[in-house]
Design a protein around this motif. Structure first.
Motif, mmCIF file in Angstrom:
data_model
loop_
_atom_site.group_PDB
_atom_site.id
_atom_site.type_symbol
_atom_site.label_atom_id
_atom_site.label_comp_id
_atom_site.label_asym_id
_atom_site.label_seq_id
_atom_site.Cartn_x
_atom_site.Cartn_y
_atom_site.Cartn_z
ATOM 1 N N GLU A 106 0.839 -1.198 0.000
ATOM 2 C CA GLU A 106 0.000 0.000 0.000
ATOM 3 C C GLU A 106 0.875 1.249 0.000
ATOM 4 N N TYR A 107 1.953 1.193 0.797
ATOM 5 C CA TYR A 107 2.881 2.333 0.890
ATOM 6 C C TYR A 107 3.581 2.569 -0.446
ATOM 7 N N ILE A 108 4.039 1.494 -1.090
ATOM 8 C CA ILE A 108 4.694 1.615 -2.392
ATOM 9 C C ILE A 108 3.722 2.166 -3.435
ATOM 10 N N ASN A 109 2.484 1.656 -3.435
ATOM 11 C CA ASN A 109 1.479 2.096 -4.413
ATOM 12 C C ASN A 109 1.205 3.591 -4.317
ATOM 13 N N GLN A 110 1.332 4.137 -3.114
ATOM 14 C CA GLN A 110 1.062 5.556 -2.919
ATOM 15 C C GLN A 110 2.306 6.428 -3.112
ATOM 16 N N ASN A 111 3.494 5.797 -3.060
ATOM 17 C CA ASN A 111 4.731 6.586 -3.112
ATOM 18 C C ASN A 111 5.714 6.128 -4.192
ATOM 19 N N TYR A 112 5.213 5.382 -5.188
ATOM 20 C CA TYR A 112 6.096 4.810 -6.219
ATOM 21 C C TYR A 112 6.875 5.878 -6.983
ATOM 22 N N HIS A 113 6.316 7.102 -7.070
ATOM 23 C CA HIS A 113 6.948 8.174 -7.825
ATOM 24 C C HIS A 113 8.117 8.826 -7.063
ATOM 25 N N LYS A 114 8.272 8.443 -5.781
ATOM 26 C CA LYS A 114 9.356 8.990 -4.983
ATOM 27 C C LYS A 114 10.580 8.063 -5.046
#
Length: 530
Positions: free
Chosen positions: A427-435
């Motif tokens: 869930e964390y990766i899905n929300q922050n993949y652009h970072k």
């Protein structure tokens, strides 16, 4: 059975008619007797018998005079049999001119009476059948014409036809009211829809019985509401509402259901039908400010400005309170929203639009946390179908129930996924993949050893931490290539790649296609390259 009135000034003759004739065998039953012409006239006007058997010679009003007065004053007069103790051809001629084809001499011979009654029974039943058929055709035609006028169709010919069918005279004041019955509940709590067509039929009979002079026509408006056109009488809507509540059982209306009546102003002439219907419909906007149904007049709208705008309402604090299960904050925010609606006099339709939008956004929140959101959606539908209130307070309670259920559902999802740490990492990766994401930083975020997290991630998801990030970034890049005019270099940065060449390399590795070729192929034939 067809009803019969016996009329004769000689008691013995009345008794003989009652006893000698087997009325039931011919489809009749006696429902009245009269010894004078005036008593007979009053009985006929009050009870409308199907057949009158009357003596021709009576002291106050002769049988022929009785027939004449009945035919002059009644739309559908009964059939008559004339009895006479005199073999007088002049009487018979007068009776024939009055339209009476059954003239019998006293004393009555049963063998003479039997075929006359059989013939009359057939004639009356055939006439009633034809009248019912004609009435159904008239009603259907009238309803069609009213529907066309409500829609604003202008045609002088059908307007005139409608005027004739409704019996509206030039300059006559008419008004419209709409009756709406909320859903009711059975004893087991199950929600059921009222049968509005059955209600309409029984309601029409009720009006015809109590207020025949005011009634013009009863119709269905196509939205499960009963419409009534009536001649102006200020108190009629309230009186009809009282009647409905008094006769709920006969009208098939549950005691748990709410009746709302919306009333137009009075307008003159047949051309006003569209206007008065729209006024009654507009009066529905008032019901959101009054609980438990009632009578709502269009004239009350003149001093009240109903808003068709919701205004800007920031719902993010409410969503946060739901996610945090802060019921006190949730209740306060919902209360403030509906206080604002009331102060602005927001139209009922707009408040319902707000509720629908809220449900859609809550469903998105649930779906984002749990792939299996069907159960939640089904329960939302159940809550909506079982809700039967009217007014802002009822709508506020409905929204509060939805929000409480959503908060409980979110808590259940969190509890269910509490042991699945990788779920939250993904869930964390899905929300922050652009970072700029590194395994060690994510492990620190979740208070875990980075080596252990890497092993657990691959075991659970089937790919390494970096592989998953690349897959996620490439999938998002595909969406941007298809949906936006962004350049490849800009898309690379948007999905988390600082080096556009590295992005192109990874994209080709994943798709066996360059980003530019991918975009071109999709635009040319709408097909995603394999």
């Amino acid at each position: 059975m067809l009803s019969v009135l016996l009329v004769d000034d000689e008691p013995l003759v009345l008794e003989g008619l009652r006893i000698m004739i087997d009325w039931n065998a011919h489809g009749f039953e006696i429902n009245g007797e009269a010894s004078t012409g005036y008593d007979a006239l009053n009985f006929i006007r009050s009870y409308h018998p199907d057949l009158v058997v009357t003596d021709i010679q009576m002291p106050d009003l002769t049988g022929l005079q009785l027939i004449q007065q009945v035919k002059e004053t009644m739309k559908n007069p009964p059939r008559f049999i004339i009895l006479s103790g005199y073999n007088n051809f002049a009487f018979a001629q007068t009776a024939m001119r009055s339209g009476i084809h059954h003239y019998l001499l006293k004393p009555i011979d049963e063998t003479e009476m039997d075929p006359v009654l059989d013939k009359l029974c057939q004639e009356i039943q055939a006439a009633e059948l034809e009248e019912r058929s004609n009435e159904r055709r008239r009603t259907l035609l009238t309803n069609q014409l009213i529907t066309r006028m409500i829609r604003g169709e202008e045609d002088a010919e059908f307007t005139q036809r409608c005027k004739q069918l409704l019996g509206i005279v030039d300059g006559e004041t008419i008004a419209c009211m709409l009756l709406e019955v909320d859903r009711s509940h059975n004893e087991d709590g199950a929600c059921r829809e009222p049968d509005m067509r059955a209600f309409k039929y029984r309601f029409q009979l009720l009006i015809e019985d109590h207020y025949p002079e005011q009634l013009i026509h009863v119709f269905m408006d196509g939205n499960e509401r009963v419409g009534v056109l009536f001649r102006g009488q200020a108190g009629l809507p309230v009186q009809l509402t009282t009647l409905v509540n008094q006769y709920r059982d006969q009208l098939l209306i549950s005691k748990n259901s709410r009746l709302s009546v919306f009333v137009s102003d009075g307008r003159r002439g047949i051309d006003a039908i569209k206007v008065i219907y729209e006024q009654a419909l507009a009066a529905r906007n008032l019901q959101v400010y009054k609980e438990n149904g009632g009578v709502f007049y269009f004239k009350a709208l003149q001093g009240l400005k109903i808003s068709s705008e919701l205004g800007e309402t920031d719902l993010s604090p409410l969503y946060k309170a739901i996610e945090q299960q802060d019921h006190d904050e949730m209740n306060l925010l919902i209360q403030q929203i509906f206080i604002s609606f009331h102060a602005k006099h927001v139209a009922e339709s707009m408040v319902h639009l707000f509720v629908a939008n809220l449900k859609m956004n809550l469903l998105r929140i649930i779906t984002g946390m749990n792939d299996e959101a069907d159960h939640y959606a089904d329960h939302l539908r159940f809550l909506s179908q079982s809700w039967s209130g009217t007014g802002l307070f009822a709508l506020e309670q409905h929204v509060r129930g939805i929000c409480i259920y959503t908060a409980d559902q979110l808590e259940h999802i969190r509890w269910k996924n509490a042991g699945n740490t990788i779920h939250w990492v993904i869930e964390y990766i899905n929300q922050n993949y652009h970072k700029k994401l590194k395994l060690c930083h994510v492990a620190e975020q979740f208070a875990m050893n980075s080596t252990y997290l890497g092993q657990l991630f691959k075991k659970t998801s089937g790919m390494s931490f970096n592989e998953y990030i690349n897959v996620k970034r490439i999938e998002e890049a595909k969406k941007l290539l298809i949906r936006t005019p962004m350049k490849v270099a800009d898309i690379a940065v948007a999905v988390g790649y600082q080096d556009s060449d590295y992005f192109v390399c990874k994209f080709k590795e994943a798709t066996n296609c360059l980003p530019s070729a991918f975009k071109k192929t999709y635009r040319e034939d709408g097909r995603v390259p394999q």
